[in-house]
Design a protein around this motif. Structure first.
Motif, PDB file in Angstrom:
ATOM      1  N   MET A  94      29.693  40.385 111.179  1.00  0.00           N
ATOM      2  CA  MET A  94      28.127  39.832 111.416  1.00  0.00           C
ATOM      3  C   MET A  94      28.980  37.974 111.210  1.00  0.00           C
ATOM      4  O   MET A  94      29.404  38.375 110.450  1.00  0.00           O
ATOM      5  CB  MET A  94      28.023  40.491 109.264  1.00  0.00           C
ATOM      6  CG  MET A  94      26.479  39.803 109.653  1.00  0.00           C
ATOM      7  SD  MET A  94      25.592  39.900 107.504  1.00  0.00           S
ATOM      8  CE  MET A  94      26.607  41.579 107.343  1.00  0.00           C
ATOM      9  N   ASP A  95      28.226  37.548 111.935  1.00  0.00           N
ATOM     10  CA  ASP A  95      28.047  36.432 111.216  1.00  0.00           C
ATOM     11  C   ASP A  95      26.805  35.062 110.738  1.00  0.00           C
ATOM     12  O   ASP A  95      25.822  35.631 110.863  1.00  0.00           O
ATOM     13  CB  ASP A  95      27.513  35.596 113.185  1.00  0.00           C
ATOM     14  CG  ASP A  95      27.852  34.079 113.095  1.00  0.00           C
ATOM     15  OD1 ASP A  95      27.836  33.632 112.094  1.00  0.00           O
ATOM     16  OD2 ASP A  95      27.504  34.012 114.033  1.00  0.00           O
ATOM     17  N   ARG A 138      26.253  32.807 109.575  1.00  0.00           N
ATOM     18  CA  ARG A 138      25.550  31.921 109.761  1.00  0.00           C
ATOM     19  C   ARG A 138      23.753  32.331 110.694  1.00  0.00           C
ATOM     20  O   ARG A 138      23.315  31.700 110.723  1.00  0.00           O
ATOM     21  CB  ARG A 138      26.180  30.864 111.179  1.00  0.00           C
ATOM     22  CG  ARG A 138      26.552  30.611 110.979  1.00  0.00           C
ATOM     23  CD  ARG A 138      27.944  29.062 111.762  1.00  0.00           C
ATOM     24  NE  ARG A 138      27.883  29.633 113.002  1.00  0.00           N
ATOM     25  CZ  ARG A 138      28.869  30.204 113.775  1.00  0.00           C
ATOM     26  NH1 ARG A 138      29.512  28.533 114.146  1.00  0.00           N
ATOM     27  NH2 ARG A 138      29.116  30.640 114.959  1.00  0.00           N
ATOM     28  N   THR A 139      24.033  33.780 110.867  1.00  0.00           N
ATOM     29  CA  THR A 139      22.980  34.464 110.773  1.00  0.00           C
ATOM     30  C   THR A 139      21.896  35.218 110.267  1.00  0.00           C
ATOM     31  O   THR A 139      21.318  35.140 109.688  1.00  0.00           O
ATOM     32  CB  THR A 139      21.965  35.274 112.392  1.00  0.00           C
ATOM     33  OG1 THR A 139      23.463  35.994 111.259  1.00  0.00           O
ATOM     34  CG2 THR A 139      23.218  34.926 113.101  1.00  0.00           C
ATOM     35  N   VAL A 140      22.455  34.747 108.510  1.00  0.00           N
ATOM     36  CA  VAL A 140      22.102  35.469 107.476  1.00  0.00           C
ATOM     37  C   VAL A 140      21.350  34.696 106.616  1.00  0.00           C
ATOM     38  O   VAL A 140      21.702  33.905 106.376  1.00  0.00           O
ATOM     39  CB  VAL A 140      23.238  35.880 106.547  1.00  0.00           C
ATOM     40  CG1 VAL A 140      21.431  36.851 105.718  1.00  0.00           C
ATOM     41  CG2 VAL A 140      24.435  37.022 107.584  1.00  0.00           C
ATOM     42  N   SER A 141      20.064  34.312 106.635  1.00  0.00           N
ATOM     43  CA  SER A 141      19.023  33.257 105.971  1.00  0.00           C
ATOM     44  C   SER A 141      19.716  33.684 104.185  1.00  0.00           C
ATOM     45  O   SER A 141      20.288  34.648 103.669  1.00  0.00           O
ATOM     46  CB  SER A 141      17.975  33.524 106.577  1.00  0.00           C
ATOM     47  OG  SER A 141      17.515  32.600 105.136  1.00  0.00           O
ATOM     48  N   THR A 158      17.941  35.820 101.680  1.00  0.00           N
ATOM     49  CA  THR A 158      16.984  37.283 102.114  1.00  0.00           C
ATOM     50  C   THR A 158      18.113  37.202 100.559  1.00  0.00           C
ATOM     51  O   THR A 158      18.093  38.584  99.983  1.00  0.00           O
ATOM     52  CB  THR A 158      18.761  38.148 102.474  1.00  0.00           C
ATOM     53  OG1 THR A 158      19.950  36.814 103.225  1.00  0.00           O
ATOM     54  CG2 THR A 158      18.101  37.692 104.126  1.00  0.00           C
ATOM     55  N   GLU A 171      20.657  26.288 104.951  1.00  0.00           N
ATOM     56  CA  GLU A 171      20.016  27.739 105.002  1.00  0.00           C
ATOM     57  C   GLU A 171      20.707  29.201 105.136  1.00  0.00           C
ATOM     58  O   GLU A 171      19.934  29.628 104.795  1.00  0.00           O
ATOM     59  CB  GLU A 171      19.292  27.013 106.257  1.00  0.00           C
ATOM     60  CG  GLU A 171      18.831  25.875 106.527  1.00  0.00           C
ATOM     61  CD  GLU A 171      17.608  25.496 107.816  1.00  0.00           C
ATOM     62  OE1 GLU A 171      17.665  26.520 108.194  1.00  0.00           O
ATOM     63  OE2 GLU A 171      17.303  24.617 107.715  1.00  0.00           O
ATOM     64  N   ASN A 172      21.709  29.195 105.874  1.00  0.00           N
ATOM     65  CA  ASN A 172      22.606  30.470 105.686  1.00  0.00           C
ATOM     66  C   ASN A 172      23.542  30.572 104.899  1.00  0.00           C
ATOM     67  O   ASN A 172      24.149  29.379 104.116  1.00  0.00           O
ATOM     68  CB  ASN A 172      22.369  30.407 107.635  1.00  0.00           C
ATOM     69  CG  ASN A 172      23.281  29.694 107.627  1.00  0.00           C
ATOM     70  OD1 ASN A 172      24.501  28.935 107.022  1.00  0.00           O
ATOM     71  ND2 ASN A 172      22.851  28.966 108.919  1.00  0.00           N
ATOM     72  N   TYR A 212      26.493  30.960 105.377  1.00  0.00           N
ATOM     73  CA  TYR A 212      27.626  30.636 105.549  1.00  0.00           C
ATOM     74  C   TYR A 212      27.211  28.481 105.171  1.00  0.00           C
ATOM     75  O   TYR A 212      28.479  28.531 104.674  1.00  0.00           O
ATOM     76  CB  TYR A 212      27.619  30.318 106.840  1.00  0.00           C
ATOM     77  CG  TYR A 212      29.087  28.867 107.481  1.00  0.00           C
ATOM     78  CD1 TYR A 212      29.752  29.845 108.019  1.00  0.00           C
ATOM     79  CD2 TYR A 212      28.951  28.070 108.237  1.00  0.00           C
ATOM     80  CE1 TYR A 212      31.270  29.121 108.008  1.00  0.00           C
ATOM     81  CE2 TYR A 212      30.085  27.097 108.445  1.00  0.00           C
ATOM     82  CZ  TYR A 212      30.756  28.005 108.442  1.00  0.00           C
ATOM     83  OH  TYR A 212      31.906  26.894 109.045  1.00  0.00           O
ATOM     84  N   SER A 215      34.566  31.648 119.907  1.00  0.00           N
ATOM     85  CA  SER A 215      33.209  32.129 119.581  1.00  0.00           C
ATOM     86  C   SER A 215      32.311  31.332 118.474  1.00  0.00           C
ATOM     87  O   SER A 215      31.627  30.342 118.739  1.00  0.00           O
ATOM     88  CB  SER A 215      32.658  33.657 118.954  1.00  0.00           C
ATOM     89  OG  SER A 215      32.729  33.870 117.793  1.00  0.00           O
ATOM     90  N   ASP A 228      29.348  27.593 119.605  1.00  0.00           N
ATOM     91  CA  ASP A 228      28.223  27.353 118.402  1.00  0.00           C
ATOM     92  C   ASP A 228      28.468  25.648 118.471  1.00  0.00           C
ATOM     93  O   ASP A 228      27.229  25.276 118.675  1.00  0.00           O
ATOM     94  CB  ASP A 228      28.028  28.149 118.058  1.00  0.00           C
ATOM     95  CG  ASP A 228      28.060  30.049 118.016  1.00  0.00           C
ATOM     96  OD1 ASP A 228      27.620  30.298 118.946  1.00  0.00           O
ATOM     97  OD2 ASP A 228      28.533  30.638 117.752  1.00  0.00           O
TER      98      ASP A 228
END
Ligand SMILES: Nc1ncnc2c1ncn2[C@@H]1O[C@H](COP(=O)(O)OP(=O)(O)OP(=O)(O)O)[C@@H](O)[C@H]1O
Length: 678
Positions: free
Chosen positions: A1-2, A4-7, A10, A28-29, A31, A665, A669
């Motif tokens: 799971m990245d 940086r994509t989990v806010s 949540t 924001e996330n 990370y 990867s 980004d």
């Protein structure tokens, strides 16, 4: 799971309001949250009274010896006083405006109080109280927060996020480097940064975080560099070699070995299809200008236009005169563009540039106005590049079809800056002065001894010397500076006129007057030039041999070196007299360093240590990125290691290896953002 994509929204307990609050910190996330590191740590180790230092924070442990008393004072203010026994001494503890802490002090119980020590009163102004059983050693992390969010809330959120996602933290630094430098993996590093149990753990986490931050930054730089090289996007400027060689052999002096070497480096770049992005560095007076002129001439012989942008009008004018003298016999058409020209003048010049009627354009930042369009710009020279902001440089670059760029600076580049601010540029260095130059002798005197300076100037004037007198920057206000310059001008007139001619130069004079004064000085019609710092960079009057600087302690080391560099540009023995009344050790130290060395490199390193990079290169224009954990000056060794490793990674195309998959990867980004770094 990245991550940086989990806010962050949540996470349990994060509603709209809290999410907004946390976003105001740039988080924001998950990370972002886990990598939002403390900016400092409080040492919560219990200390002995012997270690207490006046006005410093300390954690003391003792037995509550009296009932706490809360007294009110002023409007809504109160003070809690309680005595605790520490090592058989009764210490007064005071807390302001926290009456509820009263319950923590129960006579006979053990407490630990963290606060500021007052040696005189043998008392502590409390900041934190740790109750019985909690008074063990620990380290407290301190975060930078704002009014929307509390330290505690933030810490709790980080805890929750860590518990839930710590398994998902992937290490981006290649395994081989982690082993080589004994670093922590990213999960342990995050833990050690936020919740360290021991100093050792925190120390290692910090070292790992610094390496990680520098390494990722250097990867960005390397990526930019290799893209510039690979993509054949640069201009191929096929210049006329024979013509250039002939021009060089016709010069009134022979180029130094260093000048010849850097000229070859620059011409080779221009003659290849990759884009030139080169920095030409050479100490004051080392002869950068002629190298730039050769490069511009080469560009013209290849069928392109060339431009040079200087930081001041005086300097632009000086370049223009020099270029004209050397190149107009060759029928090269040159023009000058500055902010003080009339609209009509400007329009005619701009039209000639647009139509390609002008070959070489000299200018100030007026060159980057929208109204200036080139027909076919092949080379841009940026003089004293740190004087221009990143955007100004970029704007000029965008004026042509990706023209080659040659930036020049006399500011010797301390290692830190070479790796960071100029990391994407190739560097050419002029490391010798033209033959016959003598070491400038520098003296420092206190203002009470000013008569000595007058006597010295009298003696030198009798030997036909020309003298600069630089007056201090008293304040930010030009008016006050000017008044000061005028007073000194009057004084010199009183002492030396009419036998000698005294001139005055300052920033508020109209351009033509400035030019006139400079002209008179360079043609030896003025003997003493009293000036504000407008003459600081680049001014070249080889006959001038004495530089007097008033209130020298108001200038930085690099600036003084620049000013001093206005003399010693010919074969005459030159002198620099610094008048200063240093008020502290550092200021005194600076005067001593200046009198002991002429080496710009040593001075720049010292300056950087004393004042920080932003000040040396002009704040915000330094191009230095804003590192969060590492300090490019204090952590220069880590920075250098990171630079070497990142370079190796790109050189050997090691990025394709499986062990670098995560890094690759991750960087893919990040690059979008890094590419904006000019
Ligand atoms: N090879 C050389 N031999 C003798 N004189 C030289 C040589 N190269 C340059 N000069 C002269 O030395 C002086 C200083 O050169 P230049 O103005 O290019 O210095 P610079 O590197 O631009 O310094 P600064 O950063 O102080 O402006 C000039 O008068 C120039 O004509």
């Amino acid at each position: 799971m990245d991550l940086r994509t989990v806010s962050v929204s949540t996470l349990p307990g994060v509603g709209t309001k809290r999410f907004e609050a946390i976003k105001s910190l740039g988080i924001e996330n998950i990370y972002d949250l886990l990598f939002y590191f403390p900016f400092r740590y409080e040492d919560m180790e219990v200390k002995s009274l012997d270690d207490a230092i006046d006005q410093e924070k300390i954690l003391l442990k003792g037995i509550v010896a009296s009932d706490p008393v809360v007294a009110r004072f002023g409007y809504k203010k109160n003070r809690l006083n309680v005595r605790i026994m520490v090592e058989n001494e009764s210490i007064m503890v005071t807390f302001f405006n926290q009456p509820w802490l009263k319950d923590k002090f129960i006579t006979g119980n053990e407490v630990a109080v963290y606060g500021k020590w007052n040696e005189n009163r043998r008392a502590i102004t409390g900041m934190k109280v740790l109750g019985d059983g909690h008074a063990q050693d620990s380290i407290d992390s301190v975060y930078s927060v704002n009014k929307n969010i509390h330290q505690k809330t933030l810490v709790n959120l980080i805890k929750v996020a860590f518990d839930k996602y710590s398994d998902q933290i992937k290490t981006v630094i290649p395994e081989s480097l982690i082993e080589k430098y004994h670093l922590m993996n990213d999960r342990d590093m995050v833990l050690g940064m936020h919740f360290p149990k021991t100093d050792e753990q925190n120390e290692l986490a910090r070292r790992s975080a610094k390496f990680r931050e520098f390494f990722l930054f250097e990867c960005g730089i390397q990526n930019m560099k290799s893209r510039d090289k690979k993509a054949h996007v640069g201009l191929l400027e096929k210049y006329d070699k024979e013509y250039i060689d002939k021009f060089i052999s016709g010069l009134p002096f022979e180029l130094t070995k260093a000048q010849t070497r850097v000229t070859a480096e620059i011409l080779a770049d221009m003659n290849s299809s990759h884009h030139m992005n080169r920095l030409l560095q050479g100490d004051v007076g080392s002869g950068k200008t002629i190298v730039a002129i050769i490069a511009m001439l080469a560009s013209v012989t290849a069928g392109y236009q060339a431009a040079i942008m200087a930081p001041t009008e005086i300097l632009a004018q000086q370049h223009f005169d020099k270029i004209g003298k050397l190149l107009s016999p060759l029928k090269i058409r040159t023009s000058i563009l500055t902010g003080s020209q009339t609209k009509k003048e400007h329009d005619t010049i701009a039209q000639n540039i647009r139509e390609g009627k002008t070959n070489i354009i000299v200018g100030t930042h007026a060159l980057i106005q929208d109204s200036v369009q080139f027909k076919d710009l092949g080379l841009i020279v940026i003089d004293e590049q740190h004087r221009f902001g990143v955007n100004q440089r970029k704007n000029l670059r965008e004026k042509g079809n990706n023209p080659d760029v040659l930036a020049m600076t006399a500011t010797p580049i301390p290692r830190t800056l070479a790796i960071t601010a100029y990391g994407d540029m190739d560097v050419s260095r002029i490391d010798e002065l033209p033959a016959g130059r003598k070491k400038i002798e520098t003296y420092w005197i206190r203002s009470t001894k000013i008569e000595q300076m007058y006597r010295f100037v009298t003696k030198e004037l009798a030997k036909k010397a020309q003298v600069y007198v630089v007056t201090p920057l008293i304040s930010e206000s030009e008016k006050i500076d000017l008044k000061n310059a005028e007073l000194i001008f009057d004084k010199f007139n009183e002492l030396f006129a009419p036998k000698y001619k005294i001139g005055l130069l300052h920033g508020q004079m109209p351009n033509d007057q400035k030019e006139d004064v400079m002209n008179q000085f360079s043609h030896q019609k003025i003997d003493v030039l009293v000036s504000t710092t407008v003459i600081e960079v680049g001014v070249d009057v080889p006959n001038a041999s004495v530089m007097v600087i008033y209130d020298a302690n108001r200038f930085g080391l690099s600036q003084l070196h620049q000013l001093r560099g206005r003399v010693g540009r010919g074969e005459k023995q030159s002198y620099c007299i610094l008048i200063a009344d240093p008020k502290n050790e550092t200021a005194l130290e600076r005067m001593k360093i200046l009198t002991s060395t002429n080496d710009g490199f040593v001075l720049a390193e010292e300056d950087l240590k004393m004042r920080g990079a932003g000040d040396v290169l002009g704040s915000r224009q330094s191009g230095l990125p804003d590192f969060k954990v590492g300090d490019p000056i204090a952590d220069i060794n880590i920075l250098e290691t990171a630079q070497i490793e990142a370079e190796a990674l790109f050189k050997n195309d090691a990025m394709a290896k499986p062990e670098n998959k995560v890094l690759k990867s991750f960087l893919n980004d990040e690059f979008e953002q890094l590419n904006n770094f000019d």
